[in-house]
Design an enzyme around this catalytic site. Sequence first.
Site, PDB file in Angstrom:
ATOM      1  CD  GLU A 195     -73.000  26.427  -7.215  1.00 40.59           C
ATOM      2  OE1 GLU A 195     -74.022  26.109  -6.578  1.00 40.59           O
ATOM      3  OE2 GLU A 195     -72.653  25.831  -8.254  1.00 40.59           O
ATOM      4  CB  CYS A 223     -74.866  29.742   0.912  1.00 41.34           C
ATOM      5  SG  CYS A 223     -73.311  28.866   0.916  1.00 41.34           S
TER       6      CYS A 223
END
Length: 542
Positions: free
Chosen positions: A292, A326
């Site tokens: 990720e 993020c």
Amino acid sequence: MNGSIRIPAPINEPVRGYAPGSAEKASLKARLAELAASPTEVPCIIGGEEIRTGDVHEIVAPHDHSLVLGTYHGAGPEHVARAIEASREAWETWSRMAWVDRAAVFLRAADLLAGPWRDTVNASTMLGQSKTVHQAEIDAACELVDFWRFNCHFAEGIYADQPRSAPGMWNRSEYRPLEGFIYAVSPFNFTSIGGNLCGAPALLGNVVLWKPSHTAVLSNYFVMRVLEAAGLPPGVINFIPGDSVAITDALLDHPDFAGLHFTGSTGVFQMFWQRIGGGIANYRSYPRIVGETGGKDFIVAHPSADPDALRTAMIRGAFEYQGQKCSAASRAYVPESVWAVMKDSLVAETKGIAMGDPTDFRNFMGAVIDEKAFRKLSGYLDRARDADGVEILAGGGHDDSTGWFIEPTLLLAHDPKYETMCEELFGPILTIHVYPDDQWEQTLELCDTTSPYALTGAIFSEDRAAARHAMDALRHAAGNFYVNDKPTGAVVGQQPFGGSRASGTNDKAGSAMNLLRWISARSLKETFDPPTDYRYPFMGEK
Ligand code: NAD
């Protein structure tokens, strides 16, 4: 043990408020003071043993460089080799252990973290990663507790999934762990991610080498201690902080490398994928690759958007944890009519944000993680000051005299492809592009095509048809999509997290989809009354 054992139904760990005068605040403050006053020496933990390698590095607070929180011992190639050997030994028993016993370790770890270890893990996250109390609480305590509890629940569902059996036979699926070790490489920005990248594969019976980020070593070390306190056997997870390139070089060519569980930046993940691909013929099995990575997360407002809800989402989404999520909102598309109503209040509120030492609970923001991040972000701000086509509406300043402080900044980009509309900055900088109200359709297209990432995004609209249209137009632009909410703050078990395109493999941390990557199923067929003659009945006559 005989019995169809059930995992206790998980609930999300309640978030503590740490209100003025509360006992929980006093207790956390005391732990903060202790950790700040007595530096911690962090060893490697290999095969359950503390290893002081002598390759010592300082751990400092991002908001106060002069505050030395401790030191850590970095692992070298010989320690990596030892960790691989320790994991191989642990695999012999851990991979065969009844899954309910493995789950019991993680359920206990969750309770220890929610209880006696909560202050330590929160305080070390606040000090070492410069998180406010709320940001530490929702990450290091609540999200990690949720990961560990919910993963046990999801594993139960996977193990329960069994094939049909035709008459005379019994078919079964056995969910084996992978043959070899998993390399867990975690980022600085979420303590919980460290505990999940190593914990999820281990729960399924795998063994792990965990390399934490050098700027999150302190909190991640305490997470490792929680797992040990919960009874994790030696060698199942080996904690090896240190030089990321040297550690990676020492283990990635090993034939027993069976999987990468990575969260971090896109470039590093792509390097991993290429290295693993290049060595593919040398591995015993095809390594699982779960990563990720970065994002360029957006907010798009429709002309019907509620300006107050939009303003709040922009501020919280862009500036909480200094924009180092993020999922942080880093670009916004606002129609002229809404902008006219909200601009002044957005600028005023941004200018009023309190930034400083997060152990002073009045602050909303702390410092960015390190000098490298500070220099990168200062560069963007300095360029924006001189560039055509962009204006600084609020913030724009930076100060490294005490800590790595970047002011919460609003940029107004007339050019929708200005660099800060396109690149991941990973800091408290929100760039806004104001579009003519009649350009909604074109703006959705612009949003979809501006960045290679597809992690999170939000649309604000009071018009249902417009909301539906945006959901369709931006279908592939975000793995986590929000309607009338900020694009951050995913909760385990509620919004499984991950992005597509350049943002990662979208294996959804904190869900069964992620756990499926760490098992290799064996199909078993058992026949009760096997045939004893190879000839079929049709062969009885011509
Ligand atoms: P990073 O890529 O710098 O580091 C991540 C990990 O990789 C660290 O453990 C680091 O030591 C290691 N690493 C770095 N360079 C390496 C190399 N050359 N070889 C081997 N290992 C290496 O990322 P970061 O600054 O810690 O975290 C921020 C990034 O993570 C951002 O891009 C953010 O978007 C991303 N992130 C994504 C998610 C998600 O779920 N998509 C969640 C959190 C963070």
